[in-house]
Design a protein around this motif. Sequence first.
Motif, PDB file in Angstrom:
ATOM      1  N   ARG A  70      18.991  13.264  48.803  1.00 35.40           N
ATOM      2  CA  ARG A  70      18.039  13.741  47.787  1.00 35.40           C
ATOM      3  C   ARG A  70      18.719  14.676  46.790  1.00 35.40           C
ATOM      4  O   ARG A  70      18.186  14.915  45.712  1.00 35.40           O
ATOM      5  CB  ARG A  70      16.889  14.496  48.469  1.00 35.40           C
ATOM      6  CG  ARG A  70      15.854  13.619  49.153  1.00 35.40           C
ATOM      7  CD  ARG A  70      14.819  14.462  49.876  1.00 35.40           C
ATOM      8  NE  ARG A  70      14.132  15.364  48.975  1.00 35.40           N
ATOM      9  CZ  ARG A  70      12.952  15.109  48.404  1.00 35.40           C
ATOM     10  NH1 ARG A  70      12.351  13.958  48.623  1.00 35.40           N
ATOM     11  NH2 ARG A  70      12.385  15.982  47.603  1.00 35.40           N
ATOM     12  N   ARG A  73      22.403  13.381  41.556  1.00 35.01           N
ATOM     13  CA  ARG A  73      21.998  12.127  40.929  1.00 35.01           C
ATOM     14  C   ARG A  73      23.144  11.139  41.109  1.00 35.01           C
ATOM     15  O   ARG A  73      24.213  11.282  40.523  1.00 35.01           O
ATOM     16  CB  ARG A  73      21.685  12.353  39.450  1.00 35.01           C
ATOM     17  CG  ARG A  73      21.087  11.159  38.733  1.00 35.01           C
ATOM     18  CD  ARG A  73      20.704  11.552  37.310  1.00 35.01           C
ATOM     19  NE  ARG A  73      20.209  10.435  36.544  1.00 35.01           N
ATOM     20  CZ  ARG A  73      18.950  10.015  36.530  1.00 35.01           C
ATOM     21  NH1 ARG A  73      18.058  10.668  37.255  1.00 35.01           N
ATOM     22  NH2 ARG A  73      18.574   8.981  35.797  1.00 35.01           N
ATOM     23  N   ASN A 451      11.139  10.602  31.131  1.00 31.42           N
ATOM     24  CA  ASN A 451      12.590  10.764  31.008  1.00 31.42           C
ATOM     25  C   ASN A 451      12.986  10.603  29.545  1.00 31.42           C
ATOM     26  O   ASN A 451      12.752   9.548  28.938  1.00 31.42           O
ATOM     27  CB  ASN A 451      13.294   9.717  31.878  1.00 31.42           C
ATOM     28  CG  ASN A 451      14.780   9.972  32.010  1.00 31.42           C
ATOM     29  OD1 ASN A 451      15.398  10.591  31.153  1.00 31.42           O
ATOM     30  ND2 ASN A 451      15.360   9.476  33.092  1.00 31.42           N
ATOM     31  N   SER A 483      17.510  13.722  32.195  1.00 34.87           N
ATOM     32  CA  SER A 483      17.561  12.903  33.415  1.00 34.87           C
ATOM     33  C   SER A 483      17.610  13.727  34.686  1.00 34.87           C
ATOM     34  O   SER A 483      16.948  13.395  35.675  1.00 34.87           O
ATOM     35  CB  SER A 483      18.774  11.970  33.358  1.00 34.87           C
ATOM     36  OG  SER A 483      18.675  11.077  32.276  1.00 34.87           O
ATOM     37  N   SER A 484      18.390  14.807  34.681  1.00 33.71           N
ATOM     38  CA  SER A 484      18.512  15.613  35.901  1.00 33.71           C
ATOM     39  C   SER A 484      17.199  16.318  36.236  1.00 33.71           C
ATOM     40  O   SER A 484      16.778  16.347  37.401  1.00 33.71           O
ATOM     41  CB  SER A 484      19.650  16.620  35.759  1.00 33.71           C
ATOM     42  OG  SER A 484      19.425  17.480  34.653  1.00 33.71           O
ATOM     43  N   TYR A 486      14.267  15.316  35.263  1.00 32.81           N
ATOM     44  CA  TYR A 486      13.314  14.259  35.603  1.00 32.81           C
ATOM     45  C   TYR A 486      13.455  13.871  37.075  1.00 32.81           C
ATOM     46  O   TYR A 486      12.462  13.759  37.803  1.00 32.81           O
ATOM     47  CB  TYR A 486      13.553  13.051  34.701  1.00 32.81           C
ATOM     48  CG  TYR A 486      12.657  11.873  34.997  1.00 32.81           C
ATOM     49  CD1 TYR A 486      11.369  11.816  34.481  1.00 32.81           C
ATOM     50  CD2 TYR A 486      13.099  10.826  35.794  1.00 32.81           C
ATOM     51  CE1 TYR A 486      10.548  10.741  34.748  1.00 32.81           C
ATOM     52  CE2 TYR A 486      12.280   9.752  36.076  1.00 32.81           C
ATOM     53  CZ  TYR A 486      11.008   9.711  35.548  1.00 32.81           C
ATOM     54  OH  TYR A 486      10.188   8.640  35.825  1.00 32.81           O
ATOM     55  N   THR A 487      14.697  13.678  37.526  1.00 32.00           N
ATOM     56  CA  THR A 487      14.927  13.294  38.914  1.00 32.00           C
ATOM     57  C   THR A 487      14.401  14.352  39.873  1.00 32.00           C
ATOM     58  O   THR A 487      13.715  14.043  40.855  1.00 32.00           O
ATOM     59  CB  THR A 487      16.427  13.074  39.158  1.00 32.00           C
ATOM     60  OG1 THR A 487      16.884  12.012  38.315  1.00 32.00           O
ATOM     61  CG2 THR A 487      16.699  12.717  40.608  1.00 32.00           C
ATOM     62  N   GLU A 490      10.533  14.480  39.720  1.00 32.40           N
ATOM     63  CA  GLU A 490       9.902  13.296  40.316  1.00 32.40           C
ATOM     64  C   GLU A 490       9.973  13.366  41.839  1.00 32.40           C
ATOM     65  O   GLU A 490       9.015  13.023  42.529  1.00 32.40           O
ATOM     66  CB  GLU A 490      10.574  12.031  39.802  1.00 32.40           C
ATOM     67  CG  GLU A 490       9.815  10.773  40.208  1.00 32.40           C
ATOM     68  CD  GLU A 490      10.420   9.520  39.626  1.00 32.40           C
ATOM     69  OE1 GLU A 490       9.674   8.570  39.388  1.00 32.40           O
ATOM     70  OE2 GLU A 490      11.653   9.481  39.424  1.00 32.40           O
ATOM     71  N   ARG A 491      11.104  13.820  42.371  1.00 34.98           N
ATOM     72  CA  ARG A 491      11.233  13.951  43.823  1.00 34.98           C
ATOM     73  C   ARG A 491      10.215  14.946  44.381  1.00 34.98           C
ATOM     74  O   ARG A 491       9.712  14.782  45.492  1.00 34.98           O
ATOM     75  CB  ARG A 491      12.646  14.398  44.173  1.00 34.98           C
ATOM     76  CG  ARG A 491      13.689  13.300  44.026  1.00 34.98           C
ATOM     77  CD  ARG A 491      15.091  13.837  44.185  1.00 34.98           C
ATOM     78  NE  ARG A 491      16.085  12.769  44.127  1.00 34.98           N
ATOM     79  CZ  ARG A 491      17.380  12.967  44.049  1.00 34.98           C
ATOM     80  NH1 ARG A 491      17.862  14.206  44.023  1.00 34.98           N
ATOM     81  NH2 ARG A 491      18.214  11.946  43.995  1.00 34.98           N
ATOM     82  N   ASP A 500       6.819   4.788  36.511  1.00 38.19           N
ATOM     83  CA  ASP A 500       7.657   4.493  37.677  1.00 38.19           C
ATOM     84  C   ASP A 500       7.282   3.108  38.189  1.00 38.19           C
ATOM     85  O   ASP A 500       6.536   2.376  37.527  1.00 38.19           O
ATOM     86  CB  ASP A 500       7.463   5.560  38.757  1.00 38.19           C
ATOM     87  CG  ASP A 500       8.689   5.699  39.667  1.00 38.19           C
ATOM     88  OD1 ASP A 500       9.424   4.708  39.836  1.00 38.19           O
ATOM     89  OD2 ASP A 500       8.908   6.797  40.227  1.00 38.19           O
ATOM     90  N   LEU A 525       9.852   9.001  48.729  1.00 38.37           N
ATOM     91  CA  LEU A 525      10.330   8.713  47.381  1.00 38.37           C
ATOM     92  C   LEU A 525       9.939   7.317  46.929  1.00 38.37           C
ATOM     93  O   LEU A 525       9.990   7.005  45.743  1.00 38.37           O
ATOM     94  CB  LEU A 525      11.860   8.847  47.336  1.00 38.37           C
ATOM     95  CG  LEU A 525      12.443  10.212  47.682  1.00 38.37           C
ATOM     96  CD1 LEU A 525      13.965  10.176  47.593  1.00 38.37           C
ATOM     97  CD2 LEU A 525      11.890  11.288  46.762  1.00 38.37           C
TER      98      LEU A 525
END
Length: 620
Positions: A70, A73, A451, A483-484, A486-487, A490-491, A500, A525
């Motif tokens: 997790r 990225r 994103n 992006s970072s 967002y990841t 989202e997690r 998604d 996830l």
Amino acid sequence: MGAFAGLSALPAHADDDAPLITSHGYSFYGDLSYPADYPHFNYVNPEAPKGGEISIARLGTFDSMNPYSRKGRGGLLSTVMYESLLGEGTGGEAAPADVYSEYYCLLCESLEYPETKDWVIFRMRPEARFSNGDPVTAHDIAFSHNLLLEQGLKSYADYVRRQIPKVEVLDDHTIKFYFTEGISRRSLIEQVGGVPAWSKKWYEESGARLDESRLEVSPGSGPYMIDDVDVNRRIVYKRNPDYWGNDLPFNVGRNNFDAIRVEYFGDENAAFEAFKSGEYTFRDEGNSKQWATGYDFPKVTDGYVVKDEIADGAPATPNGIIFNLGREVLQDKRVREAIALAYNFEWTNESLQYGLFKQRASFTQDTPLMATGTPQGAELALLQRLGDVVDPAMLTDEVRMPHTSKPERLLDRRNARAASKLLDAAGWTVGDNGKRVNADGVPLKITFLLNSSGSATLSATVENFMSNLEAFGIEAVLEKVDSSQYTARERDRDYDLVYDQYAAFLGTGTGLSQRYGSEAAEFSLFNPAGLASPMVDAIIEASLRAETREEERAAMTALDRALRHEFIMIPLWYKDVYWTAYYDQYAHPEEQPAYALGYLDFWWYDADKAEKLRTSGALR
């Protein structure tokens, strides 16, 4: 090829009355399309030359080459180095790609199991080697299985522990997995057969952990290995010249490129301009505007770049605007239905997407498993047997279909009126300032996490959708993040709405519970809506206990109907072809398999054409 090709019943072991089955592959019903002596998969070119490079683009960033954690990225294709007992395609695609739910030995020579499927034994190929020359043994497989349980994703580990209580190394090249009594035998053999093989020796000597972000990777046994990593810019994988499995029938006509290069870009415009200049050479296009208007540059008109549509036989990916059901306001289906009415597919498709898409309705779109009309026959009987967990309306109502809108204008007044009635009924009335509030005067506020490196078309679609929400009196906040961020968000499910996807399905398996089931809904996830539905759980369980393909099909159709009834997302669009653009130095089989595009897997490099491109100046 007949059913049960290559399978044989062996004499029972002394301590087991059930006859044993030994085979070169596995399917739940035993009907393998390829016999034990198959020379290669039907769709590959067995004479495909080896050589050259294929290069592709990726938007966003990466800071790790460990995709199993997790944290961080993971870089694109960072699983490509690893093989499993039962093989798969390059980049995780299906292999073979012309059949569904069939698995064939790669690291194993054969597998053996009783008719009851209470356990399975894999007999491994002694010639299998990691890229550093070390043998791949049963000890590595057992270590990898246990490492996933100890340091892997919690939703995966919790589920697998209950299904697979014991693994036993019988000798250096023989491993046995035991399965829990009283549970469905679905997906168990392919589950353990699909565990990536990691080097026990490397992990123990390096002290590395599976749950950490890192750039250093363990050696893999696969045809590709890492050649170069430039964080946030580039990853190069090279074909291992000493790959142990080159001549296996499983690999004939596959793994043809000497190198696979991934170039990273901050946004889509930069990526497309780089393609035009030849910085990378293959695009699996997803942007309709780009496809309709962007490919008129000279290299296309001069024939140096091929623009091609290739049939896609797999069900459309169930993507869309997903509701976070953990948010109290979104637990009211009337609110979700009202929000959905803000999406105008017809206007979006005509105004932003050049009419190139169809509207997706189903989780098994355009397949025989897609629910239609009211439930009938075996599907109806199944839903009735499940009793009170099934909403009675599901038995008599037509299956949920997406609403329709008028394409002439973004805001469809008919849908706006319908949304207003739904919000009123849910207790969100219009206040003095024209905004929707509840009885306590709290405004109805919805945040959408997006994103920022995504396509301009998706961004425009979401912005117009949010505009309609505002027209409904909803406070709509669009949060574009890199992006970072967002990841990470989202997690943590830090959103109300997010773009998604879920996984399409053509058959049952325990993976359905990980994606759609209740048990891990709070943190999985694979379940971004956090769906926790006793009805869906019961249908999945029934599907896992199906004893015939007919029973399985009925359960899968019922699952599609139930997921649409639960309404966890606003389905957007789909297409039934791949849009591909590539420099004219690649070739692919004339007969495209149904379940994979396969450009990294079974396409190949044409050296003569590549030389012409370089001579012309189209490529450096």
